[in-house]
Design a protein around this motif. Structure first.
Motif, PDB file in Angstrom:
ATOM      1  N   ALA A 658       0.633  44.129  45.980  1.00  9.25           N
ATOM      2  CA  ALA A 658       1.112  44.015  44.607  1.00  9.25           C
ATOM      3  C   ALA A 658       1.143  42.560  44.164  1.00  9.25           C
ATOM      4  CB  ALA A 658       2.498  44.639  44.496  1.00  9.25           C
ATOM      5  N   THR A 659       1.556  41.673  45.051  1.00  2.73           N
ATOM      6  CA  THR A 659       1.576  40.245  44.712  1.00  2.73           C
ATOM      7  C   THR A 659       0.169  39.745  44.400  1.00  2.73           C
ATOM      8  OG1 THR A 659       3.503  39.912  46.142  1.00  2.73           O
ATOM      9  CG2 THR A 659       2.237  37.959  45.545  1.00  2.73           C
ATOM     10  N   LEU A 660      -0.800  40.146  45.213  1.00  5.45           N
ATOM     11  CA  LEU A 660      -2.182  39.742  44.951  1.00  5.45           C
ATOM     12  C   LEU A 660      -2.681  40.313  43.629  1.00  5.45           C
ATOM     13  CD1 LEU A 660      -3.848  40.045  48.485  1.00  5.45           C
ATOM     14  CD2 LEU A 660      -3.100  37.975  47.312  1.00  5.45           C
ATOM     15  N   LEU A 661      -2.302  41.558  43.321  1.00  9.43           N
ATOM     16  CA  LEU A 661      -2.762  42.173  42.076  1.00  9.43           C
ATOM     17  C   LEU A 661      -2.143  41.484  40.859  1.00  9.43           C
ATOM     18  CD1 LEU A 661      -2.711  45.931  43.121  1.00  9.43           C
ATOM     19  CD2 LEU A 661      -4.723  44.620  42.411  1.00  9.43           C
ATOM     20  N   PHE A 662      -0.883  41.102  40.953  1.00 13.82           N
ATOM     21  CA  PHE A 662      -0.269  40.358  39.853  1.00 13.82           C
ATOM     22  C   PHE A 662      -1.023  39.052  39.607  1.00 13.82           C
ATOM     23  CE2 PHE A 662       3.911  42.597  40.876  1.00 13.82           C
ATOM     24  CZ  PHE A 662       3.807  43.443  39.783  1.00 13.82           C
ATOM     25  N   ASN A 663      -1.356  38.363  40.690  1.00 16.39           N
ATOM     26  CA  ASN A 663      -2.091  37.103  40.549  1.00 16.39           C
ATOM     27  C   ASN A 663      -3.522  37.340  40.095  1.00 16.39           C
ATOM     28  OD1 ASN A 663      -0.469  34.594  41.766  1.00 16.39           O
ATOM     29  ND2 ASN A 663       0.138  36.449  42.853  1.00 16.39           N
ATOM     30  N   LEU A 664      -4.127  38.463  40.519  1.00  9.39           N
ATOM     31  CA  LEU A 664      -5.476  38.802  40.072  1.00  9.39           C
ATOM     32  C   LEU A 664      -5.481  39.085  38.572  1.00  9.39           C
ATOM     33  CD1 LEU A 664      -8.420  39.343  40.800  1.00  9.39           C
ATOM     34  CD2 LEU A 664      -7.776  41.697  41.382  1.00  9.39           C
ATOM     35  N   SER A 672     -10.187  35.871  29.910  1.00  9.19           N
ATOM     36  CA  SER A 672     -10.118  36.767  28.737  1.00  9.19           C
ATOM     37  C   SER A 672     -10.568  38.176  29.067  1.00  9.19           C
ATOM     38  CB  SER A 672     -10.965  36.199  27.567  1.00  9.19           C
ATOM     39  OG  SER A 672     -10.468  34.919  27.188  1.00  9.19           O
ATOM     40  N   GLU A 673     -10.427  38.588  30.298  1.00 10.04           N
ATOM     41  CA  GLU A 673     -10.759  39.951  30.714  1.00 10.04           C
ATOM     42  C   GLU A 673      -9.461  40.768  30.723  1.00 10.04           C
ATOM     43  OE1 GLU A 673     -12.556  39.251  34.488  1.00 10.04           O
ATOM     44  OE2 GLU A 673     -14.475  38.605  33.638  1.00 10.04           O
ATOM     45  N   TYR A 674      -8.991  41.107  29.502  1.00  7.61           N
ATOM     46  CA  TYR A 674      -7.659  41.682  29.363  1.00  7.61           C
ATOM     47  C   TYR A 674      -7.582  43.112  29.882  1.00  7.61           C
ATOM     48  CZ  TYR A 674      -7.141  37.569  26.436  1.00  7.61           C
ATOM     49  OH  TYR A 674      -7.123  36.278  25.974  1.00  7.61           O
ATOM     50  N   GLU A 675      -8.636  43.870  29.753  1.00  9.75           N
ATOM     51  CA  GLU A 675      -8.600  45.247  30.260  1.00  9.75           C
ATOM     52  C   GLU A 675      -8.516  45.263  31.781  1.00  9.75           C
ATOM     53  OE1 GLU A 675      -8.217  48.083  28.717  1.00  9.75           O
ATOM     54  OE2 GLU A 675      -7.995  46.937  26.858  1.00  9.75           O
ATOM     55  N   LYS A 676      -9.261  44.384  32.411  1.00  9.06           N
ATOM     56  CA  LYS A 676      -9.165  44.287  33.867  1.00  9.06           C
ATOM     57  C   LYS A 676      -7.758  43.844  34.277  1.00  9.06           C
ATOM     58  CE  LYS A 676     -14.024  43.261  34.886  1.00  9.06           C
ATOM     59  NZ  LYS A 676     -14.974  42.299  35.498  1.00  9.06           N
ATOM     60  N   ALA A 677      -7.183  42.944  33.506  1.00  5.73           N
ATOM     61  CA  ALA A 677      -5.831  42.482  33.812  1.00  5.73           C
ATOM     62  C   ALA A 677      -4.832  43.621  33.689  1.00  5.73           C
ATOM     63  CB  ALA A 677      -5.456  41.330  32.887  1.00  5.73           C
ATOM     64  N   ARG A 678      -4.989  44.468  32.641  1.00  2.00           N
ATOM     65  CA  ARG A 678      -4.080  45.603  32.477  1.00  2.00           C
ATOM     66  C   ARG A 678      -4.203  46.578  33.639  1.00  2.00           C
ATOM     67  NH1 ARG A 678      -2.143  46.512  27.158  1.00  2.00           N
ATOM     68  NH2 ARG A 678      -2.185  48.764  27.536  1.00  2.00           N
ATOM     69  N   ARG A 679      -5.428  46.809  34.103  1.00  3.50           N
ATOM     70  CA  ARG A 679      -5.615  47.728  35.239  1.00  3.50           C
ATOM     71  C   ARG A 679      -4.966  47.167  36.504  1.00  3.50           C
ATOM     72  NH1 ARG A 679     -10.888  48.450  33.000  1.00  3.50           N
ATOM     73  NH2 ARG A 679     -11.767  46.985  34.514  1.00  3.50           N
ATOM     74  N   LEU A 700       3.528  38.354  32.042  1.00  4.85           N
ATOM     75  CA  LEU A 700       2.114  38.697  31.933  1.00  4.85           C
ATOM     76  C   LEU A 700       1.929  39.958  31.095  1.00  4.85           C
ATOM     77  CD1 LEU A 700      -0.793  38.119  32.784  1.00  4.85           C
ATOM     78  CD2 LEU A 700      -0.375  39.445  34.862  1.00  4.85           C
ATOM     79  N   GLY A 701       2.807  40.965  31.297  1.00  3.47           N
ATOM     80  CA  GLY A 701       2.715  42.184  30.496  1.00  3.47           C
ATOM     81  C   GLY A 701       2.955  41.914  29.021  1.00  3.47           C
ATOM     82  N   VAL A 702       3.942  41.049  28.707  1.00  2.00           N
ATOM     83  CA  VAL A 702       4.194  40.695  27.309  1.00  2.00           C
ATOM     84  C   VAL A 702       2.975  40.002  26.707  1.00  2.00           C
ATOM     85  CG1 VAL A 702       5.613  39.245  25.814  1.00  2.00           C
ATOM     86  CG2 VAL A 702       6.689  40.557  27.651  1.00  2.00           C
ATOM     87  N   TYR A 703       2.376  39.104  27.465  1.00  2.00           N
ATOM     88  CA  TYR A 703       1.187  38.387  26.980  1.00  2.00           C
ATOM     89  C   TYR A 703       0.041  39.360  26.691  1.00  2.00           C
ATOM     90  CZ  TYR A 703      -2.851  35.274  27.005  1.00  2.00           C
ATOM     91  OH  TYR A 703      -4.016  34.621  26.676  1.00  2.00           O
ATOM     92  N   LEU A 704      -0.161  40.329  27.570  1.00  2.00           N
ATOM     93  CA  LEU A 704      -1.251  41.288  27.375  1.00  2.00           C
ATOM     94  C   LEU A 704      -1.012  42.151  26.139  1.00  2.00           C
ATOM     95  CD1 LEU A 704      -1.925  42.405  31.067  1.00  2.00           C
ATOM     96  CD2 LEU A 704      -3.418  41.042  29.603  1.00  2.00           C
ATOM     97  N   GLU A 705       0.243  42.565  25.909  1.00  2.72           N
ATOM     98  CA  GLU A 705       0.526  43.383  24.728  1.00  2.72           C
ATOM     99  C   GLU A 705       0.343  42.576  23.446  1.00  2.72           C
ATOM    100  OE1 GLU A 705       0.842  46.533  24.832  1.00  2.72           O
ATOM    101  OE2 GLU A 705       0.826  46.563  27.033  1.00  2.72           O
ATOM    102  N   LEU A 706       0.714  41.327  23.491  1.00  6.80           N
ATOM    103  CA  LEU A 706       0.489  40.484  22.316  1.00  6.80           C
ATOM    104  C   LEU A 706      -0.999  40.300  22.042  1.00  6.80           C
ATOM    105  CD1 LEU A 706       3.234  37.734  22.833  1.00  6.80           C
ATOM    106  CD2 LEU A 706       3.228  39.551  21.115  1.00  6.80           C
ATOM    107  N   PRO A 725       4.706  50.004  29.421  1.00 10.51           N
ATOM    108  CA  PRO A 725       5.089  51.347  29.903  1.00 10.51           C
ATOM    109  C   PRO A 725       4.846  51.537  31.402  1.00 10.51           C
ATOM    110  CG  PRO A 725       2.914  51.444  28.950  1.00 10.51           C
ATOM    111  CD  PRO A 725       3.358  50.013  28.834  1.00 10.51           C
ATOM    112  N   TYR A 726       4.445  50.446  32.097  1.00  8.82           N
ATOM    113  CA  TYR A 726       4.076  50.575  33.505  1.00  8.82           C
ATOM    114  C   TYR A 726       5.265  51.010  34.359  1.00  8.82           C
ATOM    115  CZ  TYR A 726       0.557  47.495  31.494  1.00  8.82           C
ATOM    116  OH  TYR A 726      -0.396  46.945  30.680  1.00  8.82           O
TER     117      TYR A 726
END
Length: 757
Positions: A658-664, A672-679, A700-706, A725-726
């Motif tokens: 999970a830590t690696l995924l947050f950093n990924l 600017s690959e926001y969809e990949k970041a959301r996944r 990071l979630g707030v940034y992606l929603e904005l 909603p995660y």
């Protein structure tokens, strides 16, 4: 931690005064009158009438002016007459005697004449009390080659002192054959050549069975010295088995010691040490409390009260009562200072060692206690206090790479400044959320959000000044790596010169003496036992991981990347260190704008294990981290228990991924690959409970929603301090898998860093 059981043999280093046979002497043969005077001198010496003995020796010296043995016996008698307080004068006399006998005392390889053995033995006694164990061992090992032609009493003393030196240097495997030979010599009365070269624990057990057979068959009769040394033999066996971690044999020998001598102070201390190693901590404390009062410090050369509080501190440390342990170590330091105050002052400004009994030269345990206190304070979450202790201890133990690492960890802990990581040793406080401040009101109301991340600054201070800064941590880590580079990664550490006691730093020791007591660079891990090969590998990985973290904190990304990649190249790398290596390499690459390379390090597939110990230890004899397993019975050492260090690493593979995924996700945002970041954010929230999601992930979630234009949801996430909603998906998953996720701890990586947008 370094434990100081009170089991040193008080008379293991007695000076020998018995004259050798004059047959081999180059001086004229002894007459009947001289022989009568010599016998009278010996009788007076053994009865403690040293004044009469010196008078007779003066008469004998006038008859034999060129006999160095008479001069030597006079020097020894004068030393005993002074209560063994005129050590400087004795050393000078011994030097002049060696010049008279044309013997080079500094070179033990020159021992060829049996008559000169007594000179070298007494030199070894002095070196032992000065804690110069390496030099003492060289002399005694050379004398062991001449053990058979030596006088019987002198041979016994050589062997006892050799065993004592081996135990002081954590070499029980060498002490085993020496003790087996001594036991055979005492019981059988003849040389035991076949056991000289044995270095395994089995030689002593085989010797015990042979002695038992001899007793039953009556083939051998014990030496007159056997009953005299019987208790001492059992005590040495117990100490050897204790260091070998052979608990069954050690228990048998401790029982024999108690049978012969009762619950004396040494018996209580060694039995307490036995229970301490078996992790029966409450029983160990009970035994320490039951130890009887000891004699005067001036007579025993030991401060039992300091040992008592030190051992109490060690026991409570492994009970994870760190503040109580620190209290006991502080009490031990006070008792040590009180014992030093009892010692008499120097007899003259030119006297380095004289004025105090020989047995008290090694009484100062200040630096051992400072080392133990520093480690305890570090675990108690008081890094600055720990730094003050360890920076003083490292001035003596400067060849210990582990101590340099602990100093660096103090600097790192003092500069973390994060409440989630418990810098003060207190329970974790509730998360405050990502709202840092609110400015204005009404329609002009603004919310300032951000994770609590204190930027490091050393205010331009010099790195050479010993202050708890990251710059000084970098110096400490370089020192540790320099010391480790002198050891091959898989080569056992030679322990010949290692010592479990610090050099003599009392006010009676001059700078020249202290320089002689300094430890060679190849002797590692003082004041503890020498490092084993797997410990060297694990320590090297820890140094590289901390070096990468420190360089990231100071903004030196290129050097951080070098350390991280070097860490990943180590042949024996634990799962947790592999995780940290990928994490640090990724952050350094992102800072260097090499995001494509960083993505490869942040793949969750890189983490398959979060173990703390090095792999393949089971293939090398069942060793664990910090263990010294030398018996077939079930045994768990406590020198580096996973409980102590597990809280500094991810608890499970899921939390590490999970830590690696947050950093990924952060890395994808930078591209600017926001969809990949959301996944990635979605996958990470599926792996850990909602309460364990860090603040950086919420930001990071707030940034992606904005970025997605969903401002109301971003505001809702800020108000509720939840990753919506995660979090709903995560709650549903973890409720369904409650039994599997029970006990999952907070993601804590005190030397791990999160990549943030």
């Amino acid at each position: 931690m370094h434990n100081m059981p009170n089991n040193r043999m008080a008379d293991s280093g007695d000076l020998d005064n018995k004259p050798a046979s004059p047959a081999a002497s180059p001086v004229p043969a002894i007459s009947e009158e001289e022989k009568t005077i010599a016998q009278a001198c010996l009788s007076d010496f053994e009865s403690g009438q040293y004044g009469h003995c010196i008078t007779k020796l003066n008469n004998l010296a006038s008859l034999r002016p060129n006999d160095f043995k008479v001069t030597h016996n006079k020097a020894v008698t004068e030393l005993y007459q002074s209560g063994c307080t005129r050590t400087d004068e004795f050393r000078q006399a011994l030097h002049h005697i060696c010049q008279q006998a044309q013997v080079l005392l500094e070179d033990s390889d020159t021992v060829e004449d049996v008559d000169h053995a007594i000179l070298f033995y007494n030199q070894a006694v002095i070196l032992y009390h000065l804690r110069q164990y390496r030099e003492a061992a060289k002399i005694l090992e050379k004398l062991f080659q001449f053990i058979e032609p030596l006088e019987e009493s002198l041979a016994h003393k050589v062997l006892f002192l050799l065993i004592e030196v081996y135990l002081c240097t954590h070499q029980p495997d060498k002490a085993v054959p020496s003790l087996a030979y001594l036991e055979k010599l005492l019981y059988g009365g003849n040389g035991y050549k076949s056991d000289k070269d044995k270095t395994t624990e089995g030689s002593m057990s085989q010797q015990n069975s042979r002695d038992k057979d001899n007793k039953e068959s009556g083939d051998a009769s014990p030496s007159p010295f056997y009953e005299k040394y019987k208790l001492k033999l059992h005590m040495y066996k117990a100490r050897i088995y204790l260091q070998l971690k052979s608990m069954k044999n050690c228990k048998r020998e401790i029982k024999s010691v108690i049978t012969y001598a009762g619950m004396t102070a040494p018996a209580c201390f060694i039995k307490s040490n036995f229970e301490y190693l078996r992790q029966n901590y409450r029983k160990a404390i009970k035994l320490l409390n039951s130890a009887p009062e000891s004699g005067s410090v001036m007579k025993t050369g030991e401060c039992r009260s300091a040992m008592y509080y030190n051992n109490q501190g060690c026991v409570h440390f492994y009970m994870r009562k760190y503040n109580l342990s620190a209290y006991y170590f502080r009490k031990a330091l006070q008792e040590n200072e009180n014992a030093l105050q009892e010692l008499p002052k120097r007899s003259s400004p030119h006297s380095v060692l004289s004025g105090r009994p020989l047995c008290t030269l090694a009484i100062n345990k200040r630096y051992e206690l400072l080392h133990n206190s520093g480690i305890t304070l570090l675990h108690a979450g008081r890094p600055l206090a720990a730094f003050d202790c360890l920076i003083e201890a490292v001035q003596v133990y400067h060849s210990n790479p582990r101590l340099w690492l602990r100093l660096a960890e103090c600097c790192i802990a003092a500069n973390k400044g994060s409440p989630e990581e418990e810098p003060k040793g207190l329970p974790s406080a509730p998360k405050k959320g990502i709202v840092q401040a609110i400015i204005g009101s009404g329609k002009h109301r603004k919310i300032i959000v951000g994770a609590s991340d204190n930027k490091y600054s050393c205010d331009g201070q010099s790195a050479a000044i010993p202050v708890a800064t990251l710059e000084f941590a970098s110096i400490c880590l370089r020192n540790a790596m320099s010391l480790l580079s002198e050891q091959e990664p898989s080569t056992p550490t030679v322990a010949t010169g290692a010592s479990n006691r610090p050099p003599s730093e009392s006010d009676q020791t001059t700078a020249s003496e202290t320089s002689k007591l300094s430890v060679p660079a190849g002797e590692l891990a003082l004041p503890g036992a020498p490092l084993k090969p797997h410990e060297v590998d694990s320590l090297r990985c820890a140094v590289l991981a901390n070096s990468a973290y420190v360089c990231l904190g100071m903004g030196d990304n290129l050097l951080a990347l070098e350390h991280a990649l070097n860490l990943l190249k180590q042949p024996k790398l634990s799962g947790s260190h592999k995780f940290l290596g990928h994490l640090y390499a990724a952050e350094a690459l992102v800072s260097l704008d090499r995001i494509a390379d960083a993505v490869g390090h942040l793949s969750p597939d890189n983490v398959t294990d979060v173990s703390i110990t090095c792999p393949n230890l089971s293939e090398s004899g069942g060793e664990k981290s910090g263990n010294d397993v030398a018996s077939s019975e079930s045994w768990t050492d406590i020198s580096e228990t996973p409980v102590v260090v597990a809280r500094y690493f991810p608890a499970t593979v899921q939390s590490a991924r999970a830590t690696l995924l947050f950093n990924l996700a952060s890395a994808h945002c930078l591209r600017s690959e926001y969809e990949k970041a959301r996944r990635c954010l979605h996958q990470a929230c599926m792996l850990i409970p909602p309460q364990d999601i860090p603040q950086q992930a919420l930001l990071l979630g707030v940034y992606l929603e904005l970025q997605h234009g969903n401002t109301p949801l971003a505001l809702q996430m800020i108000k509720k301090n939840q990753l919506l909603p995660y979090v709903k998906i995560s709650e549903a998953r973890h409720n369904a898998l409650a039994n599997q996720t029970a006990g999952v701890g907070t993601i804590q990586a005190p030397i791990g860093r999160k990549i943030r947008k």
